[in-house]
Design a protein around this motif. Sequence first.
Motif, PDB file in Angstrom:
ATOM      1  N   GLY A 183       0.835  -1.186   0.000  1.00 41.01           N
ATOM      2  CA  GLY A 183       0.000   0.000   0.000  1.00 41.01           C
ATOM      3  C   GLY A 183       0.868   1.233   0.000  1.00 41.01           C
ATOM      4  O   GLY A 183       2.028   1.185   0.438  1.00 41.01           O
ATOM      5  N   ALA A 184       0.338   2.340  -0.497  1.00 37.53           N
ATOM      6  CA  ALA A 184       1.113   3.579  -0.540  1.00 37.53           C
ATOM      7  C   ALA A 184       0.172   4.764  -0.632  1.00 37.53           C
ATOM      8  O   ALA A 184      -0.985   4.642  -1.068  1.00 37.53           O
ATOM      9  CB  ALA A 184       2.083   3.582  -1.724  1.00 37.53           C
ATOM     10  N   SER A 185       0.683   5.909  -0.232  1.00 35.52           N
ATOM     11  CA  SER A 185      -0.052   7.164  -0.353  1.00 35.52           C
ATOM     12  C   SER A 185       0.929   8.236  -0.792  1.00 35.52           C
ATOM     13  O   SER A 185       2.149   8.034  -0.772  1.00 35.52           O
ATOM     14  CB  SER A 185      -0.702   7.558   0.976  1.00 35.52           C
ATOM     15  OG  SER A 185       0.294   7.809   1.952  1.00 35.52           O
ATOM     16  N   ALA A 186       0.398   9.384  -1.159  1.00 42.53           N
ATOM     17  CA  ALA A 186       1.239  10.510  -1.573  1.00 42.53           C
ATOM     18  C   ALA A 186       0.563  11.802  -1.180  1.00 42.53           C
ATOM     19  O   ALA A 186      -0.655  11.856  -0.961  1.00 42.53           O
ATOM     20  CB  ALA A 186       1.480  10.478  -3.081  1.00 42.53           C
ATOM     21  N   ALA A 198      -2.975   3.729   7.856  1.00 43.12           N
ATOM     22  CA  ALA A 198      -4.288   3.089   7.869  1.00 43.12           C
ATOM     23  C   ALA A 198      -4.294   1.853   6.975  1.00 43.12           C
ATOM     24  O   ALA A 198      -4.896   0.816   7.321  1.00 43.12           O
ATOM     25  CB  ALA A 198      -5.359   4.078   7.422  1.00 43.12           C
ATOM     26  N   MET A 199      -3.628   1.931   5.829  1.00 42.40           N
ATOM     27  CA  MET A 199      -3.532   0.769   4.950  1.00 42.40           C
ATOM     28  C   MET A 199      -2.745  -0.357   5.627  1.00 42.40           C
ATOM     29  O   MET A 199      -3.088  -1.540   5.505  1.00 42.40           O
ATOM     30  CB  MET A 199      -2.862   1.162   3.634  1.00 42.40           C
ATOM     31  CG  MET A 199      -3.644   2.176   2.821  1.00 42.40           C
ATOM     32  SD  MET A 199      -2.782   2.662   1.298  1.00 42.40           S
ATOM     33  CE  MET A 199      -3.185   1.279   0.229  1.00 42.40           C
ATOM     34  N   PRO A 259      -8.117  -7.642   3.482  1.00 40.99           N
ATOM     35  CA  PRO A 259      -7.666  -8.276   2.231  1.00 40.99           C
ATOM     36  C   PRO A 259      -6.411  -7.607   1.684  1.00 40.99           C
ATOM     37  O   PRO A 259      -6.174  -6.418   1.901  1.00 40.99           O
ATOM     38  CB  PRO A 259      -8.857  -8.062   1.294  1.00 40.99           C
ATOM     39  CG  PRO A 259      -9.555  -6.842   1.828  1.00 40.99           C
ATOM     40  CD  PRO A 259      -9.396  -6.921   3.315  1.00 40.99           C
ATOM     41  N   ALA A 260      -5.632  -8.388   0.975  1.00 36.45           N
ATOM     42  CA  ALA A 260      -4.446  -7.843   0.323  1.00 36.45           C
ATOM     43  C   ALA A 260      -4.864  -6.856  -0.753  1.00 36.45           C
ATOM     44  O   ALA A 260      -5.867  -7.051  -1.449  1.00 36.45           O
ATOM     45  CB  ALA A 260      -3.617  -8.968  -0.290  1.00 36.45           C
ATOM     46  N   SER A 316      -8.636  -3.595  -4.341  1.00 37.49           N
ATOM     47  CA  SER A 316      -8.783  -5.004  -3.981  1.00 37.49           C
ATOM     48  C   SER A 316      -8.738  -5.899  -5.205  1.00 37.49           C
ATOM     49  O   SER A 316      -8.632  -7.120  -5.079  1.00 37.49           O
ATOM     50  CB  SER A 316     -10.101  -5.213  -3.228  1.00 37.49           C
ATOM     51  OG  SER A 316     -11.196  -4.743  -4.003  1.00 37.49           O
ATOM     52  N   ASP A 317      -8.796  -5.290  -6.373  1.00 36.02           N
ATOM     53  CA  ASP A 317      -8.745  -6.024  -7.641  1.00 36.02           C
ATOM     54  C   ASP A 317      -7.597  -5.457  -8.475  1.00 36.02           C
ATOM     55  O   ASP A 317      -7.504  -4.238  -8.681  1.00 36.02           O
ATOM     56  CB  ASP A 317     -10.068  -5.878  -8.391  1.00 36.02           C
ATOM     57  CG  ASP A 317     -10.024  -6.495  -9.775  1.00 36.02           C
ATOM     58  OD1 ASP A 317     -10.119  -7.722  -9.875  1.00 36.02           O
ATOM     59  OD2 ASP A 317      -9.855  -5.731 -10.750  1.00 36.02           O
ATOM     60  N   ALA A 318      -6.713  -6.335  -8.973  1.00 36.71           N
ATOM     61  CA  ALA A 318      -5.541  -5.880  -9.710  1.00 36.71           C
ATOM     62  C   ALA A 318      -5.926  -5.117 -10.963  1.00 36.71           C
ATOM     63  O   ALA A 318      -5.301  -4.102 -11.301  1.00 36.71           O
ATOM     64  CB  ALA A 318      -4.654  -7.079 -10.061  1.00 36.71           C
TER      65      ALA A 318
END
Length: 486
Positions: A155-158, A176-177, A186-187, A252-254
Motif C-alpha cells: 500500500g502507498a499514499s502521496a 491506515a492501509m 484483504p491484500a 482489492s482487484d488488480a
Amino acid sequence: MPKIAVARLWFEGNSFTPTPTGMDAFLSREWITGNAVLERYAGTAMEMGAVAAFLAARPDWSATVLRCASAQPGGAMANEVMDAWMGEVIPALSGGGFDGVYLSLHGACVTQSDPEADLTILRAVRTAVGRDVPVTASFDFHADMAEEAAALLDGASAYRTYPHVDMDVAGARALAMLERRILGGPAMHGAVVKRPFVLQSLNMRSAEGPMAEVWALAAELEEGAVCEAFPFGGFAWGDSPHAGPSGMAWASDAGAARAAAERIAEAIEARRARFTVSSPMPEEAVARALEGPPGLVAVLDPADNPFSGGIADTPGLLRVLVENPPPVPTVFAFLNDPAAVQAAIAAGEGGRFERALGGQVTDAFGPPVPFSGVVERLTDGRFVNEGPMERGSPVDLGPTAVLRAGGFRVILTTKKEAAVDPAFFSLHGIDLGATRLMANKGKNHFRAAFAERCSLILECDCPGPASLDLTALPFRHVPASWLISA
C-alpha cells in the motif's frame, strides 16, 4: 499487541546541483531514532507527526522507530549517507519480530552512485522482511516513481497538495492501509503507470491549473474496489531512469488498480502542453511587480529554489536589485553563504560590510555581485515553522545576518533552508507589512504561507540548477526526447 517498524529517508536529489548533499545536511536537520522522533514531531504536520498520533490512539500497539533522516533537497546524496541509513535499518528489519513496516520516503532520491535510490530501499526492505510482512509507504507528490514499486509494497499514499500541506495526512493514510492489512484485511493490489516525458513543476499547483484537474479525477476514481488513486508529477531535475509523471492506484482487484492508474496517466498526458510555462527575465519581473497592486509583492527565482535542490547562491536576481535598487522597502531572501555570515559577525551589528555576494559555490550561473552596506541584525538562526507547510517543525539556519543598503535588505544564512515560512522573516526582524518587494529563492511552496499575504507573486527566469529549460541540462538517464525547453 501489534508491533510495527518505522523508518524514514526523505530526500529529493537535484542531479545538476554542483555539490553533493553530505551527512552534515542530515545531522543539522533530521538524523534521529526512537522516542526522540515521536517527541520531536508530535503535533506537527509531518509524516512522523502522523505516526505519533497513530500510536497515541492505539495504546495496545508498539513501534520500533528506526533511523529517521531528512535534508533539504540538494545535490545528489553522498553515498556515505545512504550506506549509513541502510546499514542501520536493513539489519534491524532482518531481525524479524515486526507485524508491519511503515516507510516515509520522498521518491526522488538520487545518490552519487544510485539514480534510483528509493527503489533500492524498497527492494532491500522487502528482502529483509519477506513477502508475508506488510510494508506501506508515503511519498512526496514529486516522486519519480518506478513501476516496480507497486510490486514491492502492500500500500502507498502521496501528498495531494502542492504546496505540500498534507504530509501528515499522507502518512496517516499509509498507516491506515498498514493497519487494515495487519488486522486481517484483504491484500491490496497496486499499479504504477508512467508516461515517457518529463514535466516542469511550476504549473502543478493543487489549487488551480492542469494538475488540480488530475487530482480531481483521481478522487473520483476512489470508489468500489479502488481505495487509493493519485498522480505523481515527478521531479524534473532528478536524472533518474524513472523520471517523469505517473499514476498510482491501490485496489482489492488488480485490474481495477491498473485501470485507475492508467486513467490518471492519460489525464496528465492530455494536459501535457499546459504544464510547459515561461517566465519573464528578472528585470521585467521586478518592474511588473513594482507596478502591481498595493501591498507586499514577490518575485520568485525558481531556478535556485532550495526545495528544487537549488544552492541559494546564484546571483542573477540579486544583481538586478543591487544595480538598480528599487525605490521601495525591499528584502532579498536569501543567500546561503557561511563565510559572508562570519564576515558580518566580525563586523558586528551596525558595522560596515563590503563583500561580493552570490556565485560563491560556483560562478557557472553568474559571477559574484559587489555589495556595500551595514550589518543590521545577527541571529542564531533558530525558529519553529508557523505553517501551514511543515507546521511545528523546528528549523536551524545556523548563524544568520541581515545586511542593509538604504531600503534594501539581504538575508544571509549558514545553512540552506528555504525562506517560505513567516517565522523566517520574523526571526530576522523583517516587518512584512512595511515591505513592498520581496525577492525570494522559492517557487510553489512559497505560496502556502504567502499567497494571501502577497497582492502579486511573479516568477522570473534566471540561470540555476533547476532552470526551466530542461533541454539545457546534461541528463544521462533520461532520453532527450522526454525533455522540454522553456
